[in-house]
Design a protein around this motif. Structure first.
Motif, short mmCIF file in Angstrom:
data_model
loop_
_atom_site.label_atom_id
_atom_site.label_comp_id
_atom_site.label_asym_id
_atom_site.label_seq_id
_atom_site.Cartn_x
_atom_site.Cartn_y
_atom_site.Cartn_z
N GLY A 41 0.82 -1.21 0.00
CA GLY A 41 0.00 0.00 0.00
C GLY A 41 0.85 1.25 0.00
O GLY A 41 2.07 1.20 -0.19
N ARG A 47 -1.48 -3.52 2.17
CA ARG A 47 -2.90 -3.40 1.87
C ARG A 47 -3.50 -4.80 1.68
O ARG A 47 -2.98 -5.61 0.89
N ASP A 138 -5.51 -1.37 5.76
CA ASP A 138 -4.10 -0.99 5.66
C ASP A 138 -3.41 -1.36 6.96
O ASP A 138 -3.89 -1.00 8.05
#
Length: 400
Positions: A41, A47, A138
């Motif tokens: 991410g 992510r 996240d």
């Protein structure tokens, strides 16, 4: 007790163990599949995109949080098949929903737990005709080149489903690949080797056949109706080749047939293959296992053998869609995962051949020692399998 009778008892005992071992966990309808995509991410985050079966997610979250309003709102929206209402029901209880996930799904690096933050709203989608909820998380982790993903989502102990599978695809830290996780293999490292990854899918394929009573019954119908080792090996191999074709086409997103069509045909295929042998018994009696004049091809099959092989191949194509549906494969995956799915098919084939290697010699021995007992044993097996296939066909057509 004669040797023929002892052989019949041994054969019946072995088949009984298969039925008893396979019955509690059917391949269709009693398990769930979670999908996870893991990528790098922004700002060094990891992510994860998780897709979870909506009604199971709502019930499990509500039960874990003792949240009756979530259960009522979520199930009402599910009954109405209202996507907006379903997403709103989960969003209204976002803290409880995220807590349920992060208590059972974790990411860590260098042995230290990463911290999860929700990224975006809950969204709705459909897998094999079933509503799924997707959530983005996240994870803030210590800087490291290797991450461990661990899951315990929807465990058997909750009492709602059995044998939840989590299919993970990842592309991060310079590594890409896939993994199949369950209670026996709950975690993996993004730095795992290719043989570790393929080993997981081989095991998953083997377990899928062993715990799928409908596939076991189909194989038993093939064994009972085969007259010599060559026939059963060719039938099992042609079945594997056929379901591999449609399995891979489904994984590539080329074909997408609803489960409400596939599942009744699978049940009907079990009844037809078993009934085929019963029809041969009715027409030919004691000569049901006799061979006609064999052809001159390399396989040396007679007309009945070739016809049966063609029927098995056609039904194998449908079973491949069933395998794809059982894993929830309804959209194209990465080529890395496709290689893993090929290994999944190899696991199925190895278990098939292992069952054949044990059962078919017993059947041949019984037929040679007492042809009458052999006919009665195979006839009884085929009759039982055919009845079960017809029962399942009616249940799946009418949604019973």
């Amino acid at each position: 007790m004669s040797r023929a009778v002892r052989t019949a008892v041994l054969l019946a005992s072995f088949l009984g163990m298969i039925f008893l071992g396979a019955a509690p966990a059917s391949a269709h309808g009693f398990s769930s599949v979670v999908y996870v995509d893991v990528t790098n991410g922004d700002d060094g985050h990891v992510r994860t995109k998780l897709s979870l079966e909506y009604d199971l997610f709502v019930v499990s979250t509500a039960d874990a949080s003792k949240d009756d309003p979530l259960f009522r709102a979520g199930t009402a929206a599910f009954d109405d098949r209202d996507d907006r209402a379903m997403a709103a029901a989960v969003t209204a209880k976002a803290d409880e929903a995220i807590r349920y996930v992060t208590d059972r799904f974790t990411v860590s690096s260098d042995g230290q737990a990463c911290t999860a933050t929700r990224a975006g709203d809950f969204t709705m989608g459909v897998q094999e005709g079933v509503p799924y909820t997707t959530v983005l998380l996240d994870w803030t982790c210590p800087r490291a080149d290797e991450h461990e993903v661990r899951t315990g989502l929807f465990p058997d102990s909750e009492g709602y489903v059995k044998g939840t599978k989590t299919i993970v695809t990842y592309e991060m830290d310079g590594h890409s690949g896939s993994a199949a996780l369950d209670a026996n293999m709950p975690s993996f490292s993004t730095a795992q080797t290719w043989y570790q990854r393929f080993g997981e899918f081989f095991r998953l394929g083997a377990e899928h056949l062993l715990t799928g009573i409908d596939h076991i019954l189909f194989l038993l119908a093939l064994i009972a109706g085969s007259r010599r080792p060559r026939e059963i090996v060719l039938a099992a191999t042609s079945f594997t080749l056929a379901h591999s074709v449609t399995f891979m086409l489904a994984a590539l997103g080329v074909v997408d047939v609803p489960a409400r069509v596939v599942e009744p045909i699978i049940a009907l295929s079990i009844a037809v293959v078993a009934g085929w042998y019963l029809f041969r018994l009715w027409r030919r009696g004691d000569h049901a296992t006799d061979l006609e004049t064999a052809g001159h091809s390399h396989f040396s099959l007679d007309r009945a053998g070739w016809t049966r092989l063609g029927v098995v191949f056609c039904f194998g194509l449908v079973h491949g869609l069933g395998f794809a549906g059982a894993l929830g494969i309804t959209e194209a995956f990465s080529w890395t995962l496709l290689w893993s799915l090929l290994v999944f098919n190899v696991g199925i084939e190895v278990v098939q051949l292992a069952i054949i290697a044990v059962v078919f010699p017993l059947l041949i021995l019984l037929r040679r020692r007492s042809p009458k007992a052999g006919l009665w044993a195979t006839g009884a097996i085929s009759a039982g399998v055919s009845v079960m296939g017809l029962v399942w066909f009616v249940q799946r057509v009418f949604g019973l």
